[in-house]
Design an enzyme around this catalytic site. Structure first.
Site, PDB file in Angstrom:
ATOM      1  N   GLY A 123      77.879  -5.536  61.852  1.00  0.00           N
ATOM      2  CA  GLY A 123      77.008  -5.976  60.765  1.00  0.00           C
ATOM      3  C   GLY A 123      76.397  -4.822  60.003  1.00  0.00           C
ATOM      4  N   GLU A 126      64.713  -9.118  51.383  1.00  0.00           N
ATOM      5  CA  GLU A 126      64.904  -9.615  52.765  1.00  0.00           C
ATOM      6  C   GLU A 126      64.152  -8.713  53.751  1.00  0.00           C
ATOM      7  OE1 GLU A 126      68.990  -9.876  54.112  1.00  0.00           O
ATOM      8  OE2 GLU A 126      68.373 -10.585  56.102  1.00  0.00           O
ATOM      9  N   HIS A 135      47.058 -12.241  78.071  1.00  0.00           N
ATOM     10  CA  HIS A 135      47.042 -13.651  78.465  1.00  0.00           C
ATOM     11  C   HIS A 135      47.361 -13.839  79.953  1.00  0.00           C
ATOM     12  CE1 HIS A 135      47.022 -14.592  74.161  1.00  0.00           C
ATOM     13  NE2 HIS A 135      46.824 -15.863  74.464  1.00  0.00           N
ATOM     14  N   GLY A 192      49.267 -14.570  83.357  1.00  0.00           N
ATOM     15  CA  GLY A 192      50.399 -15.448  83.685  1.00  0.00           C
ATOM     16  C   GLY A 192      50.626 -16.511  82.627  1.00  0.00           C
TER      17      GLY A 192
HETATM   18  C1  FAD Z   1      69.165 -14.384  65.104  1.00  0.00           C
HETATM   19  C2  FAD Z   1      69.995 -13.618  64.127  1.00  0.00           C
HETATM   20  C3  FAD Z   1      70.099 -14.060  62.819  1.00  0.00           C
HETATM   21  C4  FAD Z   1      70.922 -13.381  61.923  1.00  0.00           C
HETATM   22  N1  FAD Z   1      71.112 -13.899  60.663  1.00  0.00           N
HETATM   23  C5  FAD Z   1      72.071 -13.362  59.876  1.00  0.00           C
HETATM   24  C6  FAD Z   1      72.439 -13.989  58.644  1.00  0.00           C
HETATM   25  O1  FAD Z   1      71.879 -15.012  58.249  1.00  0.00           O
HETATM   26  N2  FAD Z   1      73.442 -13.440  57.908  1.00  0.00           N
HETATM   27  C7  FAD Z   1      74.091 -12.296  58.302  1.00  0.00           C
HETATM   28  O2  FAD Z   1      75.000 -11.865  57.587  1.00  0.00           O
HETATM   29  N3  FAD Z   1      73.755 -11.673  59.463  1.00  0.00           N
HETATM   30  C8  FAD Z   1      72.772 -12.181  60.249  1.00  0.00           C
HETATM   31  N4  FAD Z   1      72.440 -11.580  61.435  1.00  0.00           N
HETATM   32  C9  FAD Z   1      73.141 -10.357  61.820  1.00  0.00           C
HETATM   33  C10 FAD Z   1      72.301  -9.095  61.743  1.00  0.00           C
HETATM   34  O3  FAD Z   1      72.037  -8.767  60.399  1.00  0.00           O
HETATM   35  C11 FAD Z   1      73.102  -8.014  62.483  1.00  0.00           C
HETATM   36  O4  FAD Z   1      73.042  -8.338  63.865  1.00  0.00           O
HETATM   37  C12 FAD Z   1      72.572  -6.627  62.243  1.00  0.00           C
HETATM   38  O5  FAD Z   1      72.791  -6.228  60.913  1.00  0.00           O
HETATM   39  C13 FAD Z   1      73.244  -5.601  63.172  1.00  0.00           C
HETATM   40  O6  FAD Z   1      74.624  -5.725  63.141  1.00  0.00           O
HETATM   41  P1  FAD Z   1      75.427  -5.849  64.535  1.00  0.00           P
HETATM   42  O7  FAD Z   1      74.778  -6.890  65.352  1.00  0.00           O
HETATM   43  O8  FAD Z   1      76.855  -6.042  64.226  1.00  0.00           O
HETATM   44  O9  FAD Z   1      75.191  -4.473  65.259  1.00  0.00           O
HETATM   45  P2  FAD Z   1      76.088  -3.139  65.084  1.00  0.00           P
HETATM   46  O10 FAD Z   1      76.250  -2.847  63.656  1.00  0.00           O
HETATM   47  O11 FAD Z   1      77.292  -3.262  65.922  1.00  0.00           O
HETATM   48  O12 FAD Z   1      75.111  -2.062  65.744  1.00  0.00           O
HETATM   49  C14 FAD Z   1      74.894  -2.003  67.155  1.00  0.00           C
HETATM   50  C15 FAD Z   1      73.813  -0.976  67.439  1.00  0.00           C
HETATM   51  O13 FAD Z   1      74.222   0.306  66.969  1.00  0.00           O
HETATM   52  C16 FAD Z   1      73.288   0.821  66.054  1.00  0.00           C
HETATM   53  N5  FAD Z   1      74.006   1.538  64.991  1.00  0.00           N
HETATM   54  C17 FAD Z   1      74.971   1.063  64.191  1.00  0.00           C
HETATM   55  N6  FAD Z   1      75.396   2.011  63.354  1.00  0.00           N
HETATM   56  C18 FAD Z   1      74.665   3.120  63.623  1.00  0.00           C
HETATM   57  C19 FAD Z   1      74.596   4.416  63.068  1.00  0.00           C
HETATM   58  N7  FAD Z   1      75.393   4.787  62.061  1.00  0.00           N
HETATM   59  N8  FAD Z   1      73.722   5.308  63.599  1.00  0.00           N
HETATM   60  C20 FAD Z   1      72.913   4.949  64.619  1.00  0.00           C
HETATM   61  N9  FAD Z   1      72.908   3.716  65.166  1.00  0.00           N
HETATM   62  C21 FAD Z   1      73.778   2.813  64.667  1.00  0.00           C
HETATM   63  C22 FAD Z   1      72.553  -0.382  65.491  1.00  0.00           C
HETATM   64  O14 FAD Z   1      71.276  -0.015  65.001  1.00  0.00           O
HETATM   65  C23 FAD Z   1      72.479  -1.265  66.727  1.00  0.00           C
HETATM   66  O15 FAD Z   1      71.410  -0.851  67.521  1.00  0.00           O
HETATM   67  C24 FAD Z   1      71.593 -12.214  62.325  1.00  0.00           C
HETATM   68  C25 FAD Z   1      71.448 -11.741  63.641  1.00  0.00           C
HETATM   69  C26 FAD Z   1      70.694 -12.453  64.540  1.00  0.00           C
HETATM   70  C27 FAD Z   1      70.629 -11.967  65.959  1.00  0.00           C
END
Ligand code: FAD
Length: 379
Positions: free
Chosen positions: A132, A242, A338, A340
Protein backbone atom coordinates in the site's frame (compact mmCIF):
# COMPACT_ATOMS: atom_id res chain seq x y z
CA UNK A 1 -12.04 32.87 19.49
CA UNK A 2 -10.13 30.55 17.14
CA UNK A 3 -10.93 29.84 13.52
CA UNK A 4 -12.70 26.59 14.50
CA UNK A 5 -14.66 28.36 17.24
CA UNK A 6 -16.84 30.72 15.23
CA UNK A 7 -20.59 30.98 16.02
CA UNK A 8 -21.36 28.90 12.89
CA UNK A 9 -18.91 26.20 13.88
CA UNK A 10 -20.26 26.15 17.43
CA UNK A 11 -23.68 25.46 15.90
CA UNK A 12 -22.15 22.70 13.80
CA UNK A 13 -20.70 21.17 16.98
CA UNK A 14 -24.11 21.26 18.64
CA UNK A 15 -25.72 19.66 15.60
CA UNK A 16 -23.07 16.92 15.60
CA UNK A 17 -23.39 16.32 19.34
CA UNK A 18 -27.17 16.01 19.08
CA UNK A 19 -26.80 13.56 16.18
CA UNK A 20 -24.30 11.39 18.07
CA UNK A 21 -26.35 11.42 21.27
CA UNK A 22 -29.60 10.43 19.55
CA UNK A 23 -28.55 8.39 16.52
CA UNK A 24 -25.22 6.80 17.49
CA UNK A 25 -24.64 6.24 21.20
CA UNK A 26 -27.61 3.90 21.83
CA UNK A 27 -26.53 1.66 18.92
CA UNK A 28 -22.75 1.90 18.62
CA UNK A 29 -21.96 -1.21 20.65
CA UNK A 30 -24.36 -3.25 18.49
CA UNK A 31 -22.69 -1.96 15.31
CA UNK A 32 -19.29 -2.84 16.74
CA UNK A 33 -20.51 -6.40 17.21
CA UNK A 34 -22.27 -6.50 13.82
CA UNK A 35 -19.12 -5.29 12.03
CA UNK A 36 -20.77 -2.41 10.20
CA UNK A 37 -23.02 0.63 10.52
CA UNK A 38 -26.49 0.48 8.89
CA UNK A 39 -27.16 2.20 5.58
CA UNK A 40 -30.01 4.08 7.25
CA UNK A 41 -27.43 5.97 9.35
CA UNK A 42 -26.07 7.55 6.15
CA UNK A 43 -29.52 8.82 5.23
CA UNK A 44 -30.14 10.16 8.72
CA UNK A 45 -26.76 11.93 8.73
CA UNK A 46 -27.57 13.40 5.32
CA UNK A 47 -31.01 14.62 6.43
CA UNK A 48 -29.57 16.56 9.37
CA UNK A 49 -26.93 18.07 7.07
CA UNK A 50 -23.82 16.33 8.44
CA UNK A 51 -22.94 13.91 5.66
CA UNK A 52 -22.36 16.69 3.12
CA UNK A 53 -20.17 18.94 5.30
CA UNK A 54 -17.02 19.89 3.38
CA UNK A 55 -18.73 19.48 -0.02
CA UNK A 56 -20.25 22.44 -1.83
CA UNK A 57 -23.99 22.73 -2.39
CA UNK A 58 -23.24 22.70 -6.14
CA UNK A 59 -22.41 18.97 -5.87
CA UNK A 60 -25.13 18.09 -3.36
CA UNK A 61 -23.17 18.86 -0.18
CA UNK A 62 -24.09 21.11 2.71
CA UNK A 63 -21.18 23.51 2.22
CA UNK A 64 -18.26 24.28 4.47
CA UNK A 65 -14.60 23.45 4.06
CA UNK A 66 -11.90 21.24 5.52
CA UNK A 67 -12.11 23.04 8.87
CA UNK A 68 -15.82 22.32 9.12
CA UNK A 69 -15.14 18.64 8.42
CA UNK A 70 -12.54 18.73 11.18
CA UNK A 71 -15.09 20.22 13.58
CA UNK A 72 -17.54 17.39 12.78
CA UNK A 73 -14.87 14.70 13.27
CA UNK A 74 -13.71 16.26 16.56
CA UNK A 75 -17.22 16.50 17.91
CA UNK A 76 -18.24 12.96 16.92
CA UNK A 77 -15.38 11.57 18.99
CA UNK A 78 -15.72 14.08 21.83
CA UNK A 79 -19.41 13.13 22.16
CA UNK A 80 -18.64 9.43 22.62
CA UNK A 81 -18.46 8.26 18.99
CA UNK A 82 -15.23 6.82 17.64
CA UNK A 83 -12.68 6.99 14.86
CA UNK A 84 -14.14 3.70 13.56
CA UNK A 85 -17.52 5.36 13.22
CA UNK A 86 -15.93 8.30 11.37
CA UNK A 87 -14.19 5.85 9.02
CA UNK A 88 -17.42 3.97 8.26
CA UNK A 89 -19.85 6.86 7.95
CA UNK A 90 -17.53 9.32 6.22
CA UNK A 91 -15.74 6.99 3.78
CA UNK A 92 -17.06 9.29 1.07
CA UNK A 93 -14.53 11.81 2.39
CA UNK A 94 -11.91 9.71 0.57
CA UNK A 95 -14.10 8.21 -2.19
CA UNK A 96 -15.57 11.40 -3.68
CA UNK A 97 -13.09 14.32 -3.66
CA UNK A 98 -11.28 13.15 -6.82
CA UNK A 99 -14.58 13.27 -8.73
CA UNK A 100 -15.46 16.69 -7.38
CA UNK A 101 -11.99 18.07 -8.18
CA UNK A 102 -12.19 16.71 -11.74
CA UNK A 103 -15.42 18.68 -12.22
CA UNK A 104 -17.11 15.89 -14.20
CA UNK A 105 -20.85 16.73 -13.99
CA UNK A 106 -21.92 13.24 -15.06
CA UNK A 107 -19.91 11.52 -12.29
CA UNK A 108 -21.13 14.12 -9.81
CA UNK A 109 -24.74 13.38 -10.74
CA UNK A 110 -24.36 9.60 -10.75
CA UNK A 111 -22.19 9.13 -7.64
CA UNK A 112 -21.46 12.28 -5.64
CA UNK A 113 -25.02 13.55 -5.14
CA UNK A 114 -26.58 10.20 -4.17
CA UNK A 115 -23.71 9.49 -1.78
CA UNK A 116 -24.04 12.85 -0.07
CA UNK A 117 -27.81 12.22 0.12
CA UNK A 118 -27.01 9.00 1.99
CA UNK A 119 -28.56 6.69 -0.62
CA UNK A 120 -25.26 5.35 -2.00
CA UNK A 121 -22.05 4.28 -0.29
CA UNK A 122 -18.64 4.71 -1.89
CA UNK A 123 -15.15 3.41 -1.11
CA UNK A 124 -11.61 4.20 -2.23
CA UNK A 125 -9.39 1.30 -3.37
CA UNK A 126 -5.69 2.00 -3.65
CA UNK A 127 -3.98 -0.63 -1.46
CA UNK A 128 -3.19 -4.03 -2.96
CA UNK A 129 -2.08 -7.32 -1.43
CA UNK A 130 1.46 -6.62 -2.70
CA UNK A 131 1.64 -3.28 -0.90
CA UNK A 132 0.00 0.00 0.00
CA UNK A 133 2.84 2.40 0.73
CA UNK A 134 4.23 2.28 -2.82
CA UNK A 135 1.29 3.81 -4.71
CA UNK A 136 3.26 4.04 -7.95
CA UNK A 137 3.75 0.27 -7.75
CA UNK A 138 0.04 -0.49 -8.23
CA UNK A 139 -0.41 -3.69 -10.24
CA UNK A 140 -4.17 -3.65 -10.91
CA UNK A 141 -4.32 -2.84 -14.62
CA UNK A 142 -6.87 -1.13 -16.85
CA UNK A 143 -6.45 -1.82 -20.57
CA UNK A 144 -8.42 0.33 -23.01
CA UNK A 145 -10.80 -1.57 -25.31
CA UNK A 146 -12.97 0.83 -27.34
CA UNK A 147 -15.17 2.82 -25.00
CA UNK A 148 -14.34 0.58 -22.01
CA UNK A 149 -11.38 -0.29 -19.82
CA UNK A 150 -10.83 -3.94 -18.96
CA UNK A 151 -9.67 -4.15 -15.34
CA UNK A 152 -7.75 -7.02 -13.74
CA UNK A 153 -6.21 -7.17 -10.28
CA UNK A 154 -7.08 -7.06 -6.61
CA UNK A 155 -7.30 -4.65 -3.69
CA UNK A 156 -7.30 -5.19 0.05
CA UNK A 157 -8.09 -3.51 3.39
CA UNK A 158 -10.78 -1.38 1.68
CA UNK A 159 -12.89 0.59 4.17
CA UNK A 160 -16.64 0.18 3.55
CA UNK A 161 -15.76 -2.23 0.73
CA UNK A 162 -18.39 -4.73 1.88
CA UNK A 163 -21.22 -2.19 1.77
CA UNK A 164 -20.01 0.07 -1.06
CA UNK A 165 -22.18 0.54 -4.15
CA UNK A 166 -19.15 1.85 -6.06
CA UNK A 167 -15.42 1.92 -5.60
CA UNK A 168 -13.08 4.68 -6.74
CA UNK A 169 -10.30 2.39 -7.94
CA UNK A 170 -6.69 3.14 -8.80
CA UNK A 171 -5.30 1.13 -11.73
CA UNK A 172 -2.27 1.34 -14.00
CA UNK A 173 -2.70 1.83 -17.72
CA UNK A 174 0.74 0.58 -18.68
CA UNK A 175 2.61 -2.44 -17.31
CA UNK A 176 2.06 -3.38 -13.62
CA UNK A 177 4.06 -1.09 -11.37
CA UNK A 178 4.63 1.50 -14.14
CA UNK A 179 3.11 4.32 -12.08
CA UNK A 180 0.88 5.51 -14.97
CA UNK A 181 -2.34 5.52 -13.03
CA UNK A 182 -5.99 6.28 -13.62
CA UNK A 183 -8.91 6.36 -11.23
CA UNK A 184 -12.04 4.49 -12.32
CA UNK A 185 -15.42 4.36 -10.61
CA UNK A 186 -16.39 0.67 -10.58
CA UNK A 187 -19.91 -0.30 -9.60
CA UNK A 188 -20.79 -3.26 -7.44
CA UNK A 189 -22.55 -5.85 -9.62
CA UNK A 190 -20.34 -5.23 -12.66
CA UNK A 191 -19.50 -8.71 -14.03
CA UNK A 192 -16.07 -9.88 -12.83
CA UNK A 193 -16.01 -7.55 -9.80
CA UNK A 194 -16.05 -9.67 -6.63
CA UNK A 195 -16.29 -8.43 -3.08
CA UNK A 196 -14.36 -10.91 -0.96
CA UNK A 197 -14.49 -11.73 2.69
CA UNK A 198 -15.12 -9.29 5.51
CA UNK A 199 -11.72 -8.78 7.13
CA UNK A 200 -11.62 -9.12 10.93
CA UNK A 201 -9.53 -6.50 12.71
CA UNK A 202 -8.00 -5.34 15.99
CA UNK A 203 -10.15 -2.21 16.04
CA UNK A 204 -12.56 -0.12 13.95
CA UNK A 205 -15.06 -2.98 14.44
CA UNK A 206 -18.06 -0.95 13.26
CA UNK A 207 -16.25 -0.20 10.00
CA UNK A 208 -16.40 -3.01 7.43
CA UNK A 209 -13.17 -3.77 5.58
CA UNK A 210 -12.97 -5.82 2.38
CA UNK A 211 -10.84 -7.56 -0.18
CA UNK A 212 -11.88 -6.82 -3.76
CA UNK A 213 -10.96 -8.59 -6.97
CA UNK A 214 -11.35 -7.67 -10.62
CA UNK A 215 -11.35 -10.24 -13.38
CA UNK A 216 -11.85 -8.80 -16.88
CA UNK A 217 -14.19 -6.16 -15.46
CA UNK A 218 -15.45 -3.87 -18.25
CA UNK A 219 -15.70 -0.30 -17.00
CA UNK A 220 -17.04 2.46 -19.28
CA UNK A 221 -14.49 5.16 -20.18
CA UNK A 222 -17.15 7.58 -18.91
CA UNK A 223 -16.31 6.31 -15.39
CA UNK A 224 -12.72 7.53 -15.59
CA UNK A 225 -11.96 10.43 -13.23
CA UNK A 226 -9.94 13.11 -15.04
CA UNK A 227 -7.63 12.58 -18.03
CA UNK A 228 -5.44 9.48 -18.55
CA UNK A 229 -2.23 9.29 -16.51
CA UNK A 230 -3.31 11.91 -13.97
CA UNK A 231 -4.29 9.31 -11.38
CA UNK A 232 -1.08 9.40 -9.35
CA UNK A 233 -1.13 13.19 -9.02
CA UNK A 234 -4.87 13.20 -8.23
CA UNK A 235 -4.39 10.58 -5.49
CA UNK A 236 -1.50 12.53 -3.95
CA UNK A 237 -3.45 15.82 -4.05
CA UNK A 238 -6.30 14.31 -2.04
CA UNK A 239 -4.04 12.65 0.54
CA UNK A 240 -3.66 15.87 2.57
CA UNK A 241 -7.33 15.98 3.55
CA UNK A 242 -7.33 12.26 4.44
CA UNK A 243 -4.18 12.63 6.54
CA UNK A 244 -5.57 15.64 8.38
CA UNK A 245 -8.78 13.74 9.05
CA UNK A 246 -6.76 10.88 10.56
CA UNK A 247 -4.70 13.41 12.56
CA UNK A 248 -7.95 14.92 13.83
CA UNK A 249 -9.26 11.48 14.79
CA UNK A 250 -5.99 10.95 16.66
CA UNK A 251 -5.98 14.08 18.85
CA UNK A 252 -9.77 13.91 19.33
CA UNK A 253 -9.45 10.31 20.52
CA UNK A 254 -6.64 11.40 22.84
CA UNK A 255 -8.74 14.23 24.26
CA UNK A 256 -11.76 11.96 24.71
CA UNK A 257 -9.53 9.51 26.61
CA UNK A 258 -8.28 12.36 28.81
CA UNK A 259 -11.90 13.25 29.61
CA UNK A 260 -12.74 9.61 30.38
CA UNK A 261 -9.63 9.25 32.55
CA UNK A 262 -10.35 12.47 34.49
CA UNK A 263 -13.89 11.30 35.21
CA UNK A 264 -12.64 7.87 36.27
CA UNK A 265 -9.87 9.25 38.50
CA UNK A 266 -12.35 11.55 40.28
CA UNK A 267 -14.76 8.68 40.94
CA UNK A 268 -12.33 5.87 41.72
CA UNK A 269 -10.89 5.68 45.21
CA UNK A 270 -7.93 3.57 46.27
CA UNK A 271 -6.44 3.37 49.73
CA UNK A 272 -9.26 5.59 50.98
CA UNK A 273 -8.73 8.52 48.60
CA UNK A 274 -9.86 9.40 45.05
CA UNK A 275 -7.14 8.73 42.47
CA UNK A 276 -7.39 12.36 41.34
CA UNK A 277 -6.34 13.43 44.84
CA UNK A 278 -2.81 12.10 44.27
CA UNK A 279 -0.19 14.35 42.76
CA UNK A 280 1.25 11.56 40.60
CA UNK A 281 -2.15 10.97 38.99
CA UNK A 282 -2.89 14.70 38.57
CA UNK A 283 0.47 15.20 36.86
CA UNK A 284 -0.15 12.21 34.62
CA UNK A 285 -3.54 13.65 33.59
CA UNK A 286 -1.92 17.06 33.07
CA UNK A 287 0.70 15.54 30.75
CA UNK A 288 -1.97 13.65 28.79
CA UNK A 289 -4.07 16.80 28.40
CA UNK A 290 -1.02 18.81 27.31
CA UNK A 291 -0.11 16.25 24.61
CA UNK A 292 -3.64 16.17 23.24
CA UNK A 293 -3.91 19.98 23.24
CA UNK A 294 -0.52 20.51 21.59
CA UNK A 295 -1.43 18.03 18.86
CA UNK A 296 -4.80 19.74 18.35
CA UNK A 297 -3.21 23.18 18.07
CA UNK A 298 -0.64 22.02 15.50
CA UNK A 299 -3.16 20.07 13.39
CA UNK A 300 -5.47 23.12 13.37
CA UNK A 301 -2.62 25.38 12.26
CA UNK A 302 -1.69 23.06 9.38
CA UNK A 303 -5.36 22.54 8.44
CA UNK A 304 -5.86 26.30 8.20
CA UNK A 305 -2.90 26.49 5.84
CA UNK A 306 -4.27 23.62 3.71
CA UNK A 307 -7.71 25.30 3.62
CA UNK A 308 -5.97 28.51 2.46
CA UNK A 309 -4.43 26.57 -0.43
CA UNK A 310 -0.84 26.60 0.80
CA UNK A 311 1.46 23.75 -0.33
CA UNK A 312 2.17 22.18 3.05
CA UNK A 313 2.62 18.49 2.26
CA UNK A 314 5.52 18.18 4.73
CA UNK A 315 3.61 19.91 7.51
CA UNK A 316 0.60 17.63 6.92
CA UNK A 317 2.88 14.62 7.36
CA UNK A 318 4.32 16.14 10.56
CA UNK A 319 0.83 16.93 11.85
CA UNK A 320 -0.27 13.32 11.30
CA UNK A 321 2.77 11.92 13.08
CA UNK A 322 2.50 14.37 16.00
CA UNK A 323 -1.18 13.59 16.54
CA UNK A 324 -0.77 9.82 16.13
CA UNK A 325 2.12 9.72 18.63
CA UNK A 326 0.14 11.81 21.13
CA UNK A 327 -2.86 9.53 20.70
CA UNK A 328 -0.86 6.31 21.16
CA UNK A 329 0.67 7.63 24.38
CA UNK A 330 -2.55 9.06 25.81
CA UNK A 331 -4.83 6.08 25.08
CA UNK A 332 -2.29 3.75 26.69
CA UNK A 333 -2.03 5.88 29.84
CA UNK A 334 -5.81 6.35 29.97
CA UNK A 335 -6.39 2.60 29.83
CA UNK A 336 -3.77 2.04 32.56
CA UNK A 337 -5.51 4.56 34.83
CA UNK A 338 -8.74 2.60 34.45
CA UNK A 339 -7.06 -0.51 35.89
CA UNK A 340 -8.76 -3.83 35.10
CA UNK A 341 -11.94 -2.10 33.95
CA UNK A 342 -9.96 -0.46 31.13
CA UNK A 343 -9.33 -3.90 29.63
CA UNK A 344 -13.04 -4.78 29.42
CA UNK A 345 -15.32 -4.38 26.41
CA UNK A 346 -17.64 -2.40 28.72
CA UNK A 347 -15.06 0.40 29.00
CA UNK A 348 -15.14 3.05 26.26
CA UNK A 349 -11.41 3.54 26.67
CA UNK A 350 -10.85 -0.08 25.58
CA UNK A 351 -12.42 0.67 22.18
CA UNK A 352 -10.31 3.81 21.70
CA UNK A 353 -7.17 1.86 22.62
CA UNK A 354 -7.88 -0.67 19.85
CA UNK A 355 -9.17 1.88 17.33
CA UNK A 356 -6.15 4.15 17.73
CA UNK A 357 -3.66 1.62 16.39
CA UNK A 358 -4.71 2.04 12.74
CA UNK A 359 -4.15 5.81 12.71
CA UNK A 360 -0.39 5.44 12.18
CA UNK A 361 -0.98 2.93 9.36
CA UNK A 362 -3.90 4.22 7.26
CA UNK A 363 -3.54 7.10 4.80
CA UNK A 364 0.24 6.61 4.72
CA UNK A 365 2.20 5.03 7.58
CA UNK A 366 4.28 6.89 10.15
CA UNK A 367 7.38 5.74 8.27
CA UNK A 368 6.09 7.07 4.94
CA UNK A 369 5.24 10.38 6.68
CA UNK A 370 8.84 10.47 7.94
CA UNK A 371 10.05 9.91 4.38
CA UNK A 372 7.99 12.91 3.22
CA UNK A 373 9.31 15.02 6.11
CA UNK A 374 12.92 14.03 5.33
CA UNK A 375 12.41 14.99 1.67
CA UNK A 376 10.98 18.32 2.83
CA UNK A 377 14.20 18.82 4.82
CA UNK A 378 16.17 18.31 1.61
CA UNK A 379 17.49 14.91 2.74
C1 FAD B 1 -8.50 -0.88 8.83
C2 FAD B 1 -7.83 -0.43 7.57
C3 FAD B 1 -8.52 0.37 6.67
C4 FAD B 1 -7.92 0.73 5.47
N1 FAD B 1 -8.66 1.42 4.54
C5 FAD B 1 -8.15 1.58 3.30
C6 FAD B 1 -8.95 2.11 2.24
O1 FAD B 1 -10.12 2.46 2.43
N2 FAD B 1 -8.41 2.21 1.00
C7 FAD B 1 -7.11 1.85 0.74
O2 FAD B 1 -6.69 1.95 -0.42
N3 FAD B 1 -6.32 1.35 1.72
C8 FAD B 1 -6.81 1.21 2.98
N4 FAD B 1 -6.03 0.69 3.98
C9 FAD B 1 -4.65 0.32 3.68
C10 FAD B 1 -3.60 1.23 4.28
O3 FAD B 1 -3.62 2.49 3.65
C11 FAD B 1 -2.26 0.49 4.12
O4 FAD B 1 -2.29 -0.60 5.03
C12 FAD B 1 -1.08 1.38 4.39
O5 FAD B 1 -0.94 2.35 3.38
C13 FAD B 1 0.23 0.56 4.44
O6 FAD B 1 0.34 -0.28 3.35
P1 FAD B 1 0.66 -1.84 3.59
O7 FAD B 1 -0.27 -2.35 4.61
O8 FAD B 1 0.66 -2.52 2.28
O9 FAD B 1 2.10 -1.86 4.23
P2 FAD B 1 3.50 -1.90 3.42
O10 FAD B 1 3.50 -0.84 2.40
O11 FAD B 1 3.77 -3.28 3.00
O12 FAD B 1 4.51 -1.51 4.59
C14 FAD B 1 4.83 -2.42 5.65
C15 FAD B 1 5.69 -1.70 6.67
O13 FAD B 1 6.89 -1.24 6.05
C16 FAD B 1 7.03 0.15 6.21
N5 FAD B 1 7.61 0.72 4.99
C17 FAD B 1 7.15 0.61 3.73
N6 FAD B 1 7.95 1.24 2.88
C18 FAD B 1 8.95 1.79 3.62
C19 FAD B 1 10.06 2.61 3.32
N7 FAD B 1 10.34 2.98 2.07
N8 FAD B 1 10.88 2.98 4.34
C20 FAD B 1 10.62 2.60 5.61
N9 FAD B 1 9.55 1.85 5.95
C21 FAD B 1 8.73 1.45 4.96
C22 FAD B 1 5.62 0.68 6.43
O14 FAD B 1 5.65 1.92 7.12
C23 FAD B 1 5.03 -0.44 7.26
O15 FAD B 1 5.41 -0.28 8.59
C24 FAD B 1 -6.60 0.35 5.20
C25 FAD B 1 -5.88 -0.42 6.14
C26 FAD B 1 -6.50 -0.84 7.29
C27 FAD B 1 -5.74 -1.73 8.22
Amino acid sequence: MTIVDTPERRQLRELTRAFVTKEVLPYLDGWERAGEVPRSLHETAAKVGLLGVGFSEAVGGSGGDLLDSIVVTEEIIRSGGSSGLVAALFTHGIALPHMVAAGNADLVDRYVRPTLAGTMIGALAITEPDGGSDVAGIRTCAVRDGDHYVVNGSKTYITSGIRADFVTTAACTDFPGSGSLILLVIEKGTPGFTVGRRLEKLGWHCSDTAELSFSDVRVPVANRIGPEDTGFLTIMQQFSAERLSLATQAYATAQRCVDLAVRWCRDRSTFGRPLAGRQLIRHRLAEMHTRAEAARAYVHEVAERVAAGQPVVTEVAMAKNVAVAACADVVDRALQLHGGFGYLRDAEVERHYRDARILGIGGGTTEIMNDIIAKGMGL
